[in-house]
Scaffold this active site. Structure first.
Site, short mmCIF file in Angstrom:
data_model
loop_
_atom_site.label_atom_id
_atom_site.label_comp_id
_atom_site.label_asym_id
_atom_site.label_seq_id
_atom_site.Cartn_x
_atom_site.Cartn_y
_atom_site.Cartn_z
N HIS A 193 0.83 -1.22 0.00
CA HIS A 193 0.00 0.00 0.00
C HIS A 193 0.86 1.26 0.00
CE1 HIS A 193 0.59 1.64 4.10
NE2 HIS A 193 0.81 0.38 4.44
N CYS A 194 0.26 2.36 -0.45
CA CYS A 194 0.86 3.69 -0.31
C CYS A 194 -0.15 4.56 0.45
CB CYS A 194 1.25 4.28 -1.66
SG CYS A 194 -0.11 4.49 -2.83
N TRP A 195 -0.22 5.86 0.17
CA TRP A 195 -1.12 6.72 0.93
C TRP A 195 -2.57 6.59 0.47
CZ3 TRP A 195 -3.15 8.92 4.74
CH2 TRP A 195 -3.97 10.03 4.67
N TYR A 227 -3.34 3.74 2.65
CA TYR A 227 -3.27 3.94 4.10
C TYR A 227 -4.43 4.80 4.59
CZ TYR A 227 -1.39 5.31 8.67
OH TYR A 227 -1.23 5.55 10.02
#
Length: 358
Positions: A106-108, A135
């Site tokens: 995952h990223c933001w 996130y």
């Protein structure tokens, strides 16, 4: 040859199910990860903090295409290293079946950063699942955990009653428990930081607490938790969860003052006098100038009993106000007489209390 699955985008619920048995890789920048992350996640940042700033500025001030070009420029030289870092995770975790390497990524916001690393690891042969919404979706899930009406049972008692050892004993006996002070790295008073590691950031504390709450699969069993003020050191218990705590039955282990004084003197008397003095000075306004002066004088004379007697008297008054400053306290409060600070016998008394569900 191990079967290889295409990259899948998963909802937060399905992602967390996968995360319970495969590594989670967080590709956000180092400062984002340091602030807070999914507990147990590994940091493999696509961009450094400075690179992320450059890409973000290009996106806002120039165009999406310019941002992608900058991103590719930074990404290219790191590809080999990212693959090797991902492989290293499996060595750290001692996962021997390296033919089936699955990761949750995952990223933001679930955008270009995670998609780029997912593409690379998928190309190399990893099975990759992506968190839809990134996130940010995880944080929404975290906050939702605090809004539920949990069947909590509160362990109450004056300072020095050994409430935390009772929580540990309840867990040993198979009860569902949460040790808030362990999650917060703080014992809850002005002296609570003594001997403890640094406290997590506020957001990370929430993430850790949400994870603990999500682990309780048996809805037929209560969750035992220690009575706390909303603030633990520099951290705040999430307001909605704390409000729920304040409406639940309190099992107050009522232990004589002198027994608690012995316990608290042994608990904190081993620390450096300078550290104890600093903690006393921190509560000077509430403790009062005369009591502060006397406590510091006794400490200087190595008369720990009289020093802690003053402090314990203060905390008893403080806790009494907090205990009775909740609605329906007469209905919620179960006072359990206990002779001493003994986690095993006091836990038995709590569990044998007639109002506790079987």
């Amino acid at each position: 040859m191990a079967s290889h699955m295409p990259v899948k985008k998963l909802s937060i619920e399905l992602f967390l199910q996968q995360a319970s048995h495969i590594p989670v890789i967080d590709v956000r920048s180092p400062s984002e990860f340091l602030l807070a992350h999914i507990p147990g996640a590994f940091s493999i940042p696509l961009f450094s903090d400075e690179e992320r700033k450059i890409v973000g500025t290009a996106y806002k001030q120039q165009s999406r295409e310019h941002a992608i070009k900058y991103g590719v420029q930074f990404f290219g030289p790191k590809m080999k290293g990212i693959i090797e870092e991902a492989e290293q995770i499996f060595k750290i975790l001692k996962i021997k079946n390296s033919e089936v390497r699955s990761v949750a990524l995952h990223c933001w916001r679930g955008g270009m950063r995670s998609s780029a690393v997912a593409w690379l690891l998928d190309l190399y042969g990893f099975n990759v699942c992506l968190l839809e919404g990134g996130y940010k979706a995880y944080r929404n899930w975290v906050l939702q955990q605090f809004e539920k009406d949990y069947d909590l049972r509160i362990i109450g008692g004056y300072t020095g009653s050994g409430k935390t050892p009772v929580i540990h004993q309840l867990k040993f006996l198979g009860q569902q428990t949460i040790d808030l002070e362990a999650i917060a790295n703080h014992k809850g008073s002005a002296f609570g930081a003594l001997g403890q590691p640094a406290q997590p950031r506020s957001e990370m504390f929430e993430n850790l607490l949400a994870k603990e709450l999500s682990l309780f699969s048996d809805e037929e069993k209560s969750i035992w938790i220690e009575d706390e003020s909303q603030r633990i050191g520099v951290l705040n218990i999430p307001l909605m969860f704390w409000k729920t705590m304040r409406t639940k039955p309190v099992y107050f282990i009522n232990i004589p003052f002198e027994e608690r004084l012995i316990y608290i003197t042994q608990e904190y008397g081993c620390y450096e006098k300078e550290k104890i003095a600093e903690a006393i000075v921190r509560i000077e306004k509430r403790l009062g100038p005369l009591e502060t002066k006397m406590a510091l004088a006794f400490l200087e004379e190595d008369n720990l009993d009289e020093c802690f007697r003053i402090l314990l008297t203060y905390y008893d008054k403080y806790y009494t106000r907090a205990l009775y400053n909740r609605e329906n306290i007469e209905e919620l409060l179960n006072k359990i007489p206990c002779l001493s600070v003994d986690a095993i016998s006091n836990t038995e008394k709590i569990l044998s209390c007639e109002t506790v569900p079987s």
